[in-house]
Design an enzyme around this catalytic site. Sequence first.
Site, PDB file in Angstrom:
ATOM      1  CE  LYS A  80      48.665  39.278  34.181  1.00 43.25           C
ATOM      2  NZ  LYS A  80      48.161  39.897  32.934  1.00 43.25           N
ATOM      3  CG  ASP A  99      44.946  40.354  33.982  1.00 39.65           C
ATOM      4  OD1 ASP A  99      45.069  40.406  32.754  1.00 39.65           O
ATOM      5  OD2 ASP A  99      44.648  39.299  34.566  1.00 39.65           O
TER       6      ASP A  99
HETATM    7  P1  NDP Z   1      37.659  41.531  33.741  1.00 38.02           P
HETATM    8  O1  NDP Z   1      37.896  41.284  35.185  1.00 38.02           O
HETATM    9  O2  NDP Z   1      37.226  42.878  33.297  1.00 38.02           O
HETATM   10  O3  NDP Z   1      36.586  40.478  33.184  1.00 38.02           O
HETATM   11  C1  NDP Z   1      36.785  39.093  33.283  1.00 38.02           C
HETATM   12  C2  NDP Z   1      35.560  38.403  32.720  1.00 38.02           C
HETATM   13  O4  NDP Z   1      35.825  37.010  32.677  1.00 38.02           O
HETATM   14  C3  NDP Z   1      34.311  38.580  33.554  1.00 38.02           C
HETATM   15  O5  NDP Z   1      33.198  38.618  32.714  1.00 38.02           O
HETATM   16  C4  NDP Z   1      34.303  37.325  34.428  1.00 38.02           C
HETATM   17  O6  NDP Z   1      32.979  36.958  34.812  1.00 38.02           O
HETATM   18  C5  NDP Z   1      34.876  36.305  33.473  1.00 38.02           C
HETATM   19  N1  NDP Z   1      35.605  35.253  34.199  1.00 38.02           N
HETATM   20  C6  NDP Z   1      36.730  35.388  34.935  1.00 38.02           C
HETATM   21  N2  NDP Z   1      37.098  34.205  35.454  1.00 38.02           N
HETATM   22  C7  NDP Z   1      36.170  33.324  35.013  1.00 38.02           C
HETATM   23  C8  NDP Z   1      35.992  31.932  35.183  1.00 38.02           C
HETATM   24  N3  NDP Z   1      36.866  31.214  35.917  1.00 38.02           N
HETATM   25  N4  NDP Z   1      34.941  31.338  34.555  1.00 38.02           N
HETATM   26  C9  NDP Z   1      34.069  32.059  33.796  1.00 38.02           C
HETATM   27  N5  NDP Z   1      34.170  33.385  33.605  1.00 38.02           N
HETATM   28  C10 NDP Z   1      35.219  34.002  34.194  1.00 38.02           C
HETATM   29  O7  NDP Z   1      39.005  41.075  32.987  1.00 38.02           O
HETATM   30  P2  NDP Z   1      39.545  41.512  31.558  1.00 38.02           P
HETATM   31  O8  NDP Z   1      38.420  41.635  30.606  1.00 38.02           O
HETATM   32  O9  NDP Z   1      40.456  42.653  31.762  1.00 38.02           O
HETATM   33  O10 NDP Z   1      40.466  40.262  31.179  1.00 38.02           O
HETATM   34  C11 NDP Z   1      39.939  39.101  30.535  1.00 38.02           C
HETATM   35  C12 NDP Z   1      41.086  38.285  29.964  1.00 38.02           C
HETATM   36  O11 NDP Z   1      41.828  39.077  29.020  1.00 38.02           O
HETATM   37  C13 NDP Z   1      42.117  37.777  30.960  1.00 38.02           C
HETATM   38  O12 NDP Z   1      42.627  36.536  30.501  1.00 38.02           O
HETATM   39  C14 NDP Z   1      43.213  38.824  30.896  1.00 38.02           C
HETATM   40  O13 NDP Z   1      44.473  38.317  31.323  1.00 38.02           O
HETATM   41  C15 NDP Z   1      43.204  39.107  29.390  1.00 38.02           C
HETATM   42  N6  NDP Z   1      43.798  40.372  29.016  1.00 38.02           N
HETATM   43  C16 NDP Z   1      43.289  41.558  29.487  1.00 38.02           C
HETATM   44  C17 NDP Z   1      43.845  42.756  29.091  1.00 38.02           C
HETATM   45  C18 NDP Z   1      43.263  44.075  29.500  1.00 38.02           C
HETATM   46  O14 NDP Z   1      43.694  45.103  28.958  1.00 38.02           O
HETATM   47  N7  NDP Z   1      42.289  44.124  30.399  1.00 38.02           N
HETATM   48  C19 NDP Z   1      45.041  42.792  28.212  1.00 38.02           C
HETATM   49  C20 NDP Z   1      45.452  41.492  27.711  1.00 38.02           C
HETATM   50  C21 NDP Z   1      44.859  40.348  28.141  1.00 38.02           C
HETATM   51  P3  NDP Z   1      32.648  36.746  36.388  1.00 38.02           P
HETATM   52  O15 NDP Z   1      32.982  38.057  37.041  1.00 38.02           O
HETATM   53  O16 NDP Z   1      31.204  36.405  36.400  1.00 38.02           O
HETATM   54  O17 NDP Z   1      33.540  35.618  36.813  1.00 38.02           O
END
Ligand code: NDP
Length: 448
Positions: A126, A166
């Site tokens: 990572k 990510d």
């Molecule tokens: P994105 O950046 O596309 O979206 C993240 C989302 O989470 C946003 O809506 C953001 O809202 C919210 N968010 C992030 N941090 C916080 C916080 N501290 N409090 C509240 N809301 C939060 O990321 P992904 O959708 O790609 O990833 C989401 C999760 O899934 C992560 O844990 C990632 O590691 C995991 N994951 C992703 C994969 C992928 O293919 N993308 C694969 C496997 C796991 P805001 O912008 O308003 O903070």
Amino acid sequence: MNKYVERVIDSVCKKDADKPEFIQAVKEVFSSVSNVVDAHPEFEKVGLLERLVEPDRAVSFRITWVDDTGRTRVNRGYRVQFNNAIGPYKGGLRFHPSVNPSLMHFLAFEQTYKNALTGLNLGGAKGGSDFDPRDKSNWEIMRFCQAFMTEFYRYIGDDTDVPAGDIGVGGREIGYLYGQYKRITGIAERGVLSGKNLSYGGSLLRPEATGYGAVYYLRDMLAHDGRELRNKTVVLSGYGNVSWGVIRKLAELGAVPLTVSGSAGYVYDRNGITDPEKINYIYDMRVNGVGSLSDYAEKFGAEFHAGQKPWAVKADIVMPCATQNEVDIDDAKLIVANGTRYYAECSNMPTTNEAVDYLLSNGVTVGPAKAVNAGGVAVSGLEMAQNSMRIAWSEDKVDSRLYDIMHGIYTASVAAAEEHGMGYNLVAGANIAGFMRVAESMCDEGIY
Ligand code: NDP
């Protein structure tokens, strides 16, 4: 608990006391495999667990870039290459102000077992940076990505380490990173990054893969009890890549997503987030920065709850899709009190260990993140395969492989838990199945 397991957890608690998320992840995996270690005394002789909690290497580096006002900015970059026993390192890059060594260690450790579960030959890593892309212009993002890759390129390669996206790293960032890699090395090595856009070597369905895979896994969880997704209500967090994919597939299969959320609060849409117009609005919010959660609520007649998480909303199914530790013990109590039967972790380690125990002991079926969200890395692995064969598969072919991989993860987890006396426990089963594949490979490959 097995004494050897206990000793290694204790040593991690001391040696890595500054890495709370990493300690939490080690405890979660190792407490599940205690029975397995009982049955394999040879693991202690070869120092297997001590080797499994020490990354192969962890680097940090300076990233210097110039913002739109001409000011020089400095951020810190990371890559933790945790374990390559079963294949080249593979794992996403996260750009978010919360990125630190503890998060990087935990995510790389977790990725090792997730990648093993897919059945593909992928090791675990990572990386990322404490850079915050949210208030930056497109040019600033490009310059930052170029500066990041100017240092990072020396650690990666299509048979060495293959990063992906990510949080904060999507198709745009992968494009800028790949462009700079080519500029430095002079090689159009398409397999060096996954999550690329289609025009230069990406895979169909990669953007949707994590969300779609999560719903395929969830469908197996319900099928175990003779239930279907149709008309089931779902509370989920986030409005990012994963949430969007989950919502699309849930809507297609007749389930009713009720919420989306972000750092600002959550939206509760009683009518369901099922219309393509609503789903496209969420996509635009994330990818093009158009609109906001409160605008969504106003436009579609939904409620916006500022500064709150969505867990108080009653639903059949809960799917955290945003970030780590977003569900604590109080949230777990709300979820149980609401009568939720199924809980599928889509973000990485969204639930504190205490909250997972509470959900399990109150009869909730818990699908663990390393299994539920493995569809993303699985399709990244399929993207690598297509790149190395210099072909592009159809959407149907990628989708059917994704489905097979997710179903394989589910059945392997069920079998592993049963075999080691843990009953129908998907959390323990995923940990055991992933752990055994890495452990056997490490034993086969000798002590190093
Ligand atoms: P994105 O950046 O596309 O979206 C993240 C989302 O989470 C946003 O809506 C953001 O809202 C919210 N968010 C992030 N941090 C916080 C916080 N501290 N409090 C509240 N809301 C939060 O990321 P992904 O959708 O790609 O990833 C989401 C999760 O899934 C992560 O844990 C990632 O590691 C995991 N994951 C992703 C994969 C992928 O293919 N993308 C694969 C496997 C796991 P805001 O912008 O308003 O903070």
